[in-house]
Design an enzyme around this catalytic site. Structure first.
Site, PDB file in Angstrom:
ATOM      1  N   ASP A  59       0.855  -1.190   0.000  1.00 51.70           N
ATOM      2  CA  ASP A  59       0.000   0.000   0.000  1.00 51.70           C
ATOM      3  C   ASP A  59       0.890   1.240   0.000  1.00 51.70           C
ATOM      4  OD1 ASP A  59      -1.762   2.046   0.376  1.00 51.70           O
ATOM      5  OD2 ASP A  59      -2.809   1.132   2.072  1.00 51.70           O
ATOM      6  N   ASN A  86       3.724   4.798 -11.526  1.00 54.66           N
ATOM      7  CA  ASN A  86       2.434   4.884 -12.215  1.00 54.66           C
ATOM      8  C   ASN A  86       1.242   4.848 -11.272  1.00 54.66           C
ATOM      9  OD1 ASN A  86       0.445   4.231 -14.535  1.00 54.66           O
ATOM     10  ND2 ASN A  86       0.329   2.414 -13.220  1.00 54.66           N
ATOM     11  N   SER A 138      -0.242  13.358 -16.224  1.00 61.68           N
ATOM     12  CA  SER A 138      -1.538  13.495 -16.903  1.00 61.68           C
ATOM     13  C   SER A 138      -1.554  14.809 -17.679  1.00 61.68           C
ATOM     14  CB  SER A 138      -2.646  13.531 -15.848  1.00 61.68           C
ATOM     15  OG  SER A 138      -3.878  13.880 -16.432  1.00 61.68           O
ATOM     16  N   TYR A 151      -5.952  16.290  -7.080  1.00 66.84           N
ATOM     17  CA  TYR A 151      -5.375  15.380  -8.079  1.00 66.84           C
ATOM     18  C   TYR A 151      -4.418  16.152  -8.994  1.00 66.84           C
ATOM     19  CZ  TYR A 151      -5.105  12.164 -12.059  1.00 66.84           C
ATOM     20  OH  TYR A 151      -4.653  11.351 -13.064  1.00 66.84           O
ATOM     21  N   ALA A 153      -2.791  18.810  -8.375  1.00 65.41           N
ATOM     22  CA  ALA A 153      -1.571  19.201  -7.649  1.00 65.41           C
ATOM     23  C   ALA A 153      -0.546  18.065  -7.663  1.00 65.41           C
ATOM     24  CB  ALA A 153      -1.916  19.582  -6.205  1.00 65.41           C
ATOM     25  N   THR A 154      -1.018  16.835  -7.472  1.00 63.17           N
ATOM     26  CA  THR A 154      -0.073  15.702  -7.472  1.00 63.17           C
ATOM     27  C   THR A 154       0.538  15.502  -8.858  1.00 63.17           C
ATOM     28  OG1 THR A 154      -1.754  13.971  -7.974  1.00 63.17           O
ATOM     29  CG2 THR A 154      -1.398  14.532  -5.659  1.00 63.17           C
ATOM     30  N   LYS A 155      -0.288  15.717  -9.884  1.00 58.63           N
ATOM     31  CA  LYS A 155       0.181  15.477 -11.264  1.00 58.63           C
ATOM     32  C   LYS A 155       1.128  16.599 -11.714  1.00 58.63           C
ATOM     33  CE  LYS A 155      -1.324  11.717 -11.389  1.00 58.63           C
ATOM     34  NZ  LYS A 155      -0.619  10.502 -11.780  1.00 58.63           N
TER      35      LYS A 155
HETATM   36  N1  LIG Z   1      -7.230   6.741 -16.763  1.00 59.00           N
HETATM   37  C1  LIG Z   1      -6.999   7.997 -17.114  1.00 59.00           C
HETATM   38  O1  LIG Z   1      -7.853   8.658 -17.752  1.00 59.00           O
HETATM   39  C2  LIG Z   1      -5.674   8.637 -16.788  1.00 59.00           C
HETATM   40  C3  LIG Z   1      -5.343   9.836 -17.452  1.00 59.00           C
HETATM   41  C4  LIG Z   1      -4.137  10.448 -17.143  1.00 59.00           C
HETATM   42  C5  LIG Z   1      -3.276   9.892 -16.201  1.00 59.00           C
HETATM   43  N2  LIG Z   1      -3.624   8.740 -15.564  1.00 59.00           N
HETATM   44  C6  LIG Z   1      -2.696   8.201 -14.543  1.00 59.00           C
HETATM   45  O2  LIG Z   1      -2.340   6.869 -14.868  1.00 59.00           O
HETATM   46  C7  LIG Z   1      -1.961   6.168 -13.689  1.00 59.00           C
HETATM   47  C8  LIG Z   1      -2.596   4.788 -13.723  1.00 59.00           C
HETATM   48  O3  LIG Z   1      -4.003   4.938 -13.666  1.00 59.00           O
HETATM   49  P1  LIG Z   1      -4.991   4.000 -14.500  1.00 59.00           P
HETATM   50  O4  LIG Z   1      -5.757   4.868 -15.432  1.00 59.00           O
HETATM   51  O5  LIG Z   1      -4.285   2.835 -15.037  1.00 59.00           O
HETATM   52  O6  LIG Z   1      -6.035   3.599 -13.342  1.00 59.00           O
HETATM   53  P2  LIG Z   1      -6.295   2.222 -12.587  1.00 59.00           P
HETATM   54  O7  LIG Z   1      -6.659   1.158 -13.539  1.00 59.00           O
HETATM   55  O8  LIG Z   1      -7.242   2.566 -11.478  1.00 59.00           O
HETATM   56  O9  LIG Z   1      -4.858   1.861 -11.973  1.00 59.00           O
HETATM   57  C9  LIG Z   1      -4.345   2.485 -10.828  1.00 59.00           C
HETATM   58  C10 LIG Z   1      -3.269   1.592 -10.242  1.00 59.00           C
HETATM   59  O10 LIG Z   1      -2.724   2.229  -9.080  1.00 59.00           O
HETATM   60  C11 LIG Z   1      -2.747   1.303  -7.999  1.00 59.00           C
HETATM   61  N3  LIG Z   1      -2.916   1.979  -6.717  1.00 59.00           N
HETATM   62  C12 LIG Z   1      -3.882   2.872  -6.364  1.00 59.00           C
HETATM   63  N4  LIG Z   1      -3.752   3.192  -5.078  1.00 59.00           N
HETATM   64  C13 LIG Z   1      -2.687   2.499  -4.589  1.00 59.00           C
HETATM   65  C14 LIG Z   1      -2.065   2.392  -3.323  1.00 59.00           C
HETATM   66  N5  LIG Z   1      -2.519   3.055  -2.240  1.00 59.00           N
HETATM   67  N6  LIG Z   1      -0.991   1.572  -3.191  1.00 59.00           N
HETATM   68  C15 LIG Z   1      -0.529   0.871  -4.252  1.00 59.00           C
HETATM   69  N7  LIG Z   1      -1.080   0.922  -5.481  1.00 59.00           N
HETATM   70  C16 LIG Z   1      -2.145   1.736  -5.638  1.00 59.00           C
HETATM   71  C17 LIG Z   1      -3.939   0.400  -8.299  1.00 59.00           C
HETATM   72  O11 LIG Z   1      -3.770  -0.872  -7.693  1.00 59.00           O
HETATM   73  P3  LIG Z   1      -4.550  -1.408  -6.390  1.00 59.00           P
HETATM   74  O12 LIG Z   1      -5.926  -0.850  -6.402  1.00 59.00           O
HETATM   75  O13 LIG Z   1      -4.492  -2.901  -6.567  1.00 59.00           O
HETATM   76  O14 LIG Z   1      -3.718  -0.942  -5.262  1.00 59.00           O
HETATM   77  C18 LIG Z   1      -3.836   0.248  -9.798  1.00 59.00           C
HETATM   78  O15 LIG Z   1      -2.929  -0.772 -10.131  1.00 59.00           O
HETATM   79  C19 LIG Z   1      -2.389   7.042 -12.507  1.00 59.00           C
HETATM   80  O16 LIG Z   1      -1.259   7.662 -11.925  1.00 59.00           O
HETATM   81  C20 LIG Z   1      -3.289   8.097 -13.142  1.00 59.00           C
HETATM   82  O17 LIG Z   1      -3.218   9.321 -12.454  1.00 59.00           O
HETATM   83  C21 LIG Z   1      -4.802   8.093 -15.823  1.00 59.00           C
END
Ligand SMILES: NC(=O)c1ccc[n+]([C@@H]2O[C@H](COP(=O)([O-])OP(=O)(O)OC[C@H]3O[C@@H](n4cnc5c(N)ncnc54)[C@H](OP(=O)(O)O)[C@@H]3O)[C@@H](O)[C@H]2O)c1
Length: 273
Positions: A59, A86, A138, A151, A153-155
């Site tokens: 976590d 990621n 992002s 969100y 701010a982190t990005k």
């Molecule tokens: N989808 C979009 O539209 C989009 C656009 C721009 C940028 N992004 C960025 O892409 C990245 C991946 O997101 P995604 O779209 O692939 O979404 P996702 O399918 O929800 O994947 C998020 C991943 O982060 C893990 N995670 C979340 N909280 C966690 C924690 N406390 N500890 C460890 N792992 C954690 C999740 O795993 P568990 O739940 O198993 O922990 C999951 O593997 C993110 O940083 C997001 O900001 C996404």
């Protein structure tokens, strides 16, 4: 043999990236919280031909985990060549409904854990004079929008670290890439934390494929690209914002405030029913 650490590998972009590196040349170290999902992803990676895969249910909201996973990776795989930060989630809602505790948690998961990993990995990568760091930020790490302040701010912070570190490591064998995906069809929208009164950011339906983002990550690493923008709307948005941030701010505020009011009304009607 490239040894690759990917956080957030249990779904979406992280999972797709694990598959993109699933070839006999690579060894993977996968991290996320959901152990069962990691098991399934690891099995799929092995079927696709990856040389070795290790996964850990961790976590990243727990301070220090970002560094620990790098140590674990170095121990278990015997090295590290590519670190992909990621893992992340979103919070959608007006700032006054996002508590400082909510902010601290998203900061830890989306930014601080990655910082911890990078801090732990850089001395190792510098010593071997070879390696690469990827930060998955992002489009809204380049342009902030209402109702997504924490969100964004982190990005933004990921973009800043990536840009600054790239400058520090320039000329060494260690590269840094910041990836700025636009809306991607993953579990992100479902796992986002929505505050009481805000649903206007929810975007079910189609987005770009996570495999396309994974391909962009592979290409960024191969060609040592500093920053990658994936979607046309994302590129247009950033371009327009450079020309007239005033206009973009006003249009975005107008659109999202309207959507927010509509959502409030929809919820009120739902409550009455
Ligand atoms: N989808 C979009 O539209 C989009 C656009 C721009 C940028 N992004 C960025 O892409 C990245 C991946 O997101 P995604 O779209 O692939 O979404 P996702 O399918 O929800 O994947 C998020 C991943 O982060 C893990 N995670 C979340 N909280 C966690 C924690 N406390 N500890 C460890 N792992 C954690 C999740 O795993 P568990 O739940 O198993 O922990 C999951 O593997 C993110 O940083 C997001 O900001 C996404």
């Amino acid at each position: 043999m490239p040894k690759i650490l990917i956080t957030g590998a249990s779904s979406g972009i992280g999972e797709a990236t694990a598959y993109a590196y699933s070839n006999p040349e690579c060894e993977l170290f996968l991290v996320a919280r959901r152990e069962q999902r990691l098991t399934e992803v690891a099995e799929a990676c092995l079927k696709k031909g990856v040389s070795r895969v290790v996964f850990k249910a961790r976590d990243l909201s727990v301070p220090g985990q970002g560094a620990s996973i790098v140590e674990e990776c170095l121990e278990e795989l015997g090295g590290l060549n590519l670190l992909i930060c990621n893992a992340g989630y979103g919070i959608y809602g007006p700032l006054q409904e996002v508590s400082p505790q909510d902010m601290a948690r998203i900061w830890q998961v989306n930014f601080q854990s990655g910082y911890e990993s990078i801090y732990a990995a850089v001395p190792h990568l510098m010593k071997q004079n070879e390696g690469h760091i990827v930060l998955v930020s992002s489009v809204i790490g380049k342009k902030a929008f209402p109702y997504a302040a924490s969100y964004c701010a982190t990005k933004f912070a990921q973009v800043a670290i990536g840009e600054a570190l790239w400058g520090e490591l320039r000329g060494t064998g260690v590269g840094v890439s910041v990836i700025c995906p636009g809306y991607t069809a993953t579990e992100f929208q479902q796992s986002a934390q929505n505050t009481a009164s805000q649903g206007s950011w929810n975007r079910p339906g189609s987005g770009q494929d996570s495999a396309a983002v994974a391909r962009a990550i592979v290409s960024a690493v191969r060609h040592k690209k500093r920053e990658v923008h994936l979607t046309l709307p994302g590129r247009i948005l950033c371009g327009l914002n450079r020309i007239s941030p005033f206009l973009v701010n006003h249009v975005a505020a107008w659109v999202l405030q309207r959507a927010s009011k509509k959502e409030d009304r929809r919820q009120e009607v739902g409550d009455i029913r």
